[in-house]
Design an enzyme around this catalytic site. Structure first.
Site, short mmCIF file in Angstrom:
data_model
loop_
_atom_site.label_atom_id
_atom_site.label_comp_id
_atom_site.label_asym_id
_atom_site.label_seq_id
_atom_site.Cartn_x
_atom_site.Cartn_y
_atom_site.Cartn_z
N GLN A 359 0.92 -1.23 -0.01
CA GLN A 359 -0.04 0.08 0.01
C GLN A 359 0.67 1.24 0.00
OE1 GLN A 359 -0.20 -2.72 2.02
NE2 GLN A 359 -2.35 -3.07 2.62
N GLN A 381 0.32 -0.29 -6.01
CA GLN A 381 -0.79 -0.82 -5.00
C GLN A 381 -1.12 0.66 -4.45
OE1 GLN A 381 -0.29 -3.98 -2.68
NE2 GLN A 381 -2.23 -3.51 -1.52
N ASP A 382 -2.84 0.57 -4.73
CA ASP A 382 -3.24 1.86 -3.88
C ASP A 382 -2.80 3.13 -4.49
OD1 ASP A 382 -4.43 -0.10 -2.81
OD2 ASP A 382 -3.91 0.51 -0.57
N ASP A 403 -5.62 -2.91 -6.78
CA ASP A 403 -6.52 -1.68 -6.07
C ASP A 403 -6.06 -0.37 -6.48
OD1 ASP A 403 -7.78 -4.08 -5.09
OD2 ASP A 403 -6.98 -3.88 -3.25
N ARG A 471 -12.85 -5.51 -7.55
CA ARG A 471 -13.03 -6.62 -6.36
C ARG A 471 -13.55 -5.83 -5.20
NH1 ARG A 471 -7.93 -8.90 -3.25
NH2 ARG A 471 -6.69 -6.69 -2.96
#
Length: 566
Positions: A359, A381-382, A403, A471
């Site tokens: 993250q 990520q993120d 994500d 998701r």
């Protein structure tokens, strides 16, 4: 734990905010009934009022329990509902403050820096929740009933943020024991807020049941919210001229340049010069070309900042904080927006922690009515954290892996390019992870007229490294992809589960009018929550109806498509 109770206490106000919408017009009807049928029937009328108010909610017992003491008073008026809720709120806040102090003391005594940091995040988040509730409370108190209908999108966005902040607080706590304890204290928070949102959403039906109608004029004849030139009244004449002009014609109050050619060498210094009083219109900051290695927060005390650069690849804010290096997700952002009314053009934001950082946020936005035009967000990520508040992104480039667009705001990303990067071995990509916790929240991520493509490094492995449109981060996760071009890097199933069957029946994932080799829906997931929607259904997720865009995006002069393209 105590932090959770701050939300519970504040939510007493939220419930009253919703009740106010229904009750303010109902009281007069009740008083008429008292004169006509007597006190016995007026008590029955109060009970029916309570039942009607709570009928649209998902958590009816919580709703009834919160308002029942007032409803037993046959002479109760709106102010009595308000007083009772305020008393309950004050009691809960005092208890919550004591609990918060004990939690922080405990974290300090155990020398647990991550727990301490997460609790400090909770303090910040719940402070924002209280601010949103106070704003909601003020809106209801100061507005006439017929104007509340016109401002309902704003009100629902504020209330929805309360749920988001509570859930974000819980998610960030790393210790299972403390996290479970906090969940116990926050158990009613989301339920009460969802009730309030249900009451706000059902305002018209509640008033109709009492024979009252809200006279809301069509948009083109409204005078309360717009001037003769079509702009909302909250946009000043100077702002309208500013936002319609090209950046070459803008005269900034602050110029940032690393080479010393401006008033400031850092963005932080320019923000520190934000006028403490007397600001009219926007505080305009020009950030000249350069790579700015600094962590920036446009905090809630700095509303209406207009920041622009010399291009998304020329003016770049960079950082490398990550979860792997000891940061919370919230604090890993290279650039964070917590103030309302923030507008940004022609800038880039990146987090260089790489896929190993896990993250690692490049841009976090939690300000109401935030807008980004011709900007770039790069990470893994993120990458882009659309935490809360209505947000709009136009002609942007956003890249990442897992994500990489996530959060719980009402958010539309339009006419933009979304780039799938190569993740770590064993990982799969997900363009979105939307975090709607309760059914009545107006939040969701909408991708409209975007292109979803792989970066060059991913192309050789695009069929073996799975990539998905999204998701479900939370139970009622909502993501809609419309009129976009989807490459074959997206797996035929389209969407991925989070864990087991979590959220698959309650989420709302939808597609309409997409093109490209990855847009075929015949092999999509067979979940109850996935839908191939109609044109009329898709139209509800365009910026016009979904973000109430005509009331704020239109006034900025930034191009947007309020409806479907085809």
């Amino acid at each position: 734990m105590a932090l959770g109770k701050v939300v519970v206490s504040a939510l007493s106000i939220v419930l009253v905010v919703g009740v106010a919408l229904a009750v303010v017009a109902i009281v007069n009807v009740q008083n008429q009934k008292k004169e006509e049928v007597g006190d016995g029937n007026s008590i029955s009328s109060q009970t029916k009022t309570l039942e009607l108010i709570c009928s649209a909610t998902n958590y009816k017992n919580s709703c009834v329990d919160s308002l029942k003491p007032v409803a037993t008073n046959s002479s109760a008026e709106f102010k009595d509902y308000l007083k009772a809720a305020m008393l309950a709120t004050m009691d809960q806040v005092s208890k919550s403050l004591n609990l918060t102090s004990s939690l922080l003391v405990e974290a300090n005594s155990t020398n647990n820096p991550k727990l301490k940091m997460s609790l400090e995040d909770c303090n910040d988040l719940l402070s924002f929740a209280v601010d949103q509730l106070q704003a909601s409370f003020s809106m209801v108190g100061e507005s006439a009933t017929h104007t509340l209908k016109e401002r309902s999108a704003e009100l629902k966005s504020w209330l929805s943020s309360v749920i988001t902040y509570a859930e974000t607080c819980i998610d960030g706590v790393p210790e299972p024991k403390v996290q479970n304890h906090m969940k116990d204290t926050l158990r009613n928070a989301s339920a009460l807020t969802d009730n309030a949102l249900a009451i706000v959403s059902g305002l018209s039906d509640i008033l109709d049941a009492f024979g009252l109608k809200i006279d809301v004029k069509p948009l083109n004849s409204r005078r309360l919210l717009s001037n003769n030139d079509g702009f909302p009244t909250w946009v000043s004449a100077s702002d309208r001229k500013l936002l319609q002009a090209s950046t070459e014609k803008i005269v900034p109050q602050a110029v940032v340049a690393k080479d010393g050619s401006g008033q400031f060498k850092t963005i932080a210094a320019a923000l520190a010069a934000y006028p403490k009083s007397g600001l009219t219109g926007k505080y305009i900051i020009h950030v000249k070309a350069g790579v700015y290695d600094e962590y920036i927060t446009v905090d809630k005390s700095m509303p209406n900042v207009f920041m622009y650069g010399d291009g998304p690849k020329a003016t770049v804010v960079t950082g490398s904080k990550s979860f792997a290096k000891g940061s919370t997700t919230l604090r890993s952002a290279s650039f964070a927006v917590e103030a309302s009314g923030f507008i940004c053009k022609d800038m880039g934001f990146e987090n260089t922690a790489g896929p190993e950082g896990h993250q690692a946020v490049a841009l976090r936005v939690m300000g109401e009515m935030a807008l980004f035009h011709n900007c770039q967000m790069d990470g893994y990520q993120d990458t882009l954290y659309v935490l809360s508040g209505r947000q709009f992104y136009s002609q942007c480039v956003i890249s990442g892996t897992v994500d990489f667009i996530f959060g719980d705001s009402p958010c539309v990303i339009q006419n933009s390019q979304l780039i799938l990067r190569r993740p770590l071995d064993g990982q799969a990509n997900a363009v979105t992870a939307q975090g709607r916790k309760e059914q009545h929240q107006p939040s969701g991520i909408v991708l409209h007229n975007c292109s979803i493509v792989p970066e060059e490094k991913l192309i050789p492995d695009k069929l073996t490294i799975k990539s998905y449109l999204g998701r479900p981060w939370r139970e009622f996760s909502r993501t809609v992809v419309i009129e976009s071009t989807i490459s074959d890097a997206i797996a035929p199933a389209g969407w991925s589960a989070w864990e087991g069957t979590f959220g698959l029946d309650t989420l709302y994932y939808a597609e309409y009018g997409n093109t490209g080799p990855g847009a075929k829906t015949d092999q999509r997931v067979k979940w109850k929550g996935f839908h191939v929607i109609t044109k009329n259904e898709a139209a509800q997720f365009t910026p016009g109806p979904f973000l109430d865009a005509d009331k704020w995006i239109k006034s900025t002069g930034v191009p947007f498509q309020a409806a479907l393209i085809h």
